[in-house]
Write an enzyme that holds these catalytic residues in place. Structure first.
Site, PDB file in Angstrom:
ATOM      1  N   GLU A 181       0.826  -1.210   0.000  1.00 18.92           N
ATOM      2  CA  GLU A 181       0.000   0.000   0.000  1.00 18.92           C
ATOM      3  C   GLU A 181       0.864   1.265   0.000  1.00 18.92           C
ATOM      4  O   GLU A 181       0.574   2.219  -0.713  1.00 18.92           O
ATOM      5  CB  GLU A 181      -0.945  -0.003   1.203  1.00 18.92           C
ATOM      6  CG  GLU A 181      -2.002  -1.084   1.169  1.00 18.92           C
ATOM      7  CD  GLU A 181      -3.006  -0.928   0.036  1.00 18.92           C
ATOM      8  OE1 GLU A 181      -3.180   0.200  -0.485  1.00 18.92           O
ATOM      9  OE2 GLU A 181      -3.643  -1.927  -0.336  1.00 18.92           O
ATOM     10  N   ASN A 193       1.034   3.900  -3.079  1.00 19.22           N
ATOM     11  CA  ASN A 193       0.705   5.311  -2.880  1.00 19.22           C
ATOM     12  C   ASN A 193       1.798   6.219  -3.429  1.00 19.22           C
ATOM     13  O   ASN A 193       1.510   7.232  -4.064  1.00 19.22           O
ATOM     14  CB  ASN A 193       0.478   5.622  -1.394  1.00 19.22           C
ATOM     15  CG  ASN A 193      -0.910   5.254  -0.926  1.00 19.22           C
ATOM     16  OD1 ASN A 193      -1.765   4.870  -1.700  1.00 19.22           O
ATOM     17  ND2 ASN A 193      -1.122   5.369   0.372  1.00 19.22           N
ATOM     18  N   ARG A 196      -9.544   3.332  -7.293  1.00 16.26           N
ATOM     19  CA  ARG A 196      -8.819   3.224  -6.025  1.00 16.26           C
ATOM     20  C   ARG A 196      -9.846   3.235  -4.899  1.00 16.26           C
ATOM     21  O   ARG A 196     -10.780   4.028  -4.914  1.00 16.26           O
ATOM     22  CB  ARG A 196      -7.831   4.383  -5.842  1.00 16.26           C
ATOM     23  CG  ARG A 196      -6.876   4.636  -7.006  1.00 16.26           C
ATOM     24  CD  ARG A 196      -6.081   3.453  -7.458  1.00 16.26           C
ATOM     25  NE  ARG A 196      -5.244   2.929  -6.397  1.00 16.26           N
ATOM     26  CZ  ARG A 196      -4.663   1.745  -6.442  1.00 16.26           C
ATOM     27  NH1 ARG A 196      -4.837   0.966  -7.471  1.00 16.26           N
ATOM     28  NH2 ARG A 196      -3.924   1.336  -5.456  1.00 16.26           N
TER      29      ARG A 196
END
Length: 173
Positions: free
Chosen positions: A57, A61, A130
């Site tokens: 994650e 990002n 997302r």
């Protein structure tokens, strides 16, 4: 030449630093690198999955939101990159005893409003489907998480996780 002996706590102490291009292909590489790094501590399958998910994650990002590199993350199919914004993602891992300290950092756009970005379901890229759950997953799967960012100054995600079943405090504490 005399070499200093490193004090070893329960388990061992170790660190890893790596830097890689901010492209989608490297997200899996970062997951595997951290897996190999913590494997000698014999984490549970759940702990391994938690750490890998948090790294995934954080790296995703940085790639998508920090540098705007969305090729490979387009809904429905994998795309070969046509245009890649240059940028690097840095991962720093440190083990002290049975605690993993982890930092994922980029020099990208930064976050305008960290408090808002930490809210579950908030995303700045809904067109990419997302979910806006990246920070929520990192926070849930790690024991501690901080997001350090400012617009135009990149982002650093600092996380911590105790691995294994040893108590936080030693018997004599």
């Amino acid at each position: 030449m005399e070499q200093k002996e490193k004090k070893i706590s329960k388990g061992y102490d170790n660190e890893l630093q790596m830097e890689f291009d901010a492209i989608s292909y490297n997200e899996g590489f970062a997951r595997m690198a951290v897996s190999a790094f913590i494997a000698p501590l014999n984490p549970t399958m759940e702990e391994m999955a938690d750490v890998k998910t948090a790294v995934s994650e954080a790296v995703t990002n940085a790639i998508i939101h920090g540098y705007g590199n969305v090729q490979g993350y387009m809904p429905g199919h994998m795309q070969c990159p046509r245009h890649i914004n240059s940028g690097k993602v840095r991962m720093y891992c440190r083990i002290v005893g049975d605690v993993l300290f982890l930092e994922i950092e980029d020099d990208g756009r930064g976050i305008d409003n960290v408090e808002q970005a930490l809210e579950p379901l908030f995303t700045t890229r809904p067109e990419l489907e997302r979910s806006g759950m990246g920070f929520a997953f990192m926070e849930a799967f790690m024991d501690d998480m901080q997001v350090l960012s400012a617009p135009g100054r990149g982002c650093k995600i600092v996380m911590e996780k105790k691995l294994g079943s040893a108590p936080w405090l030693k018997e004599d504490e």
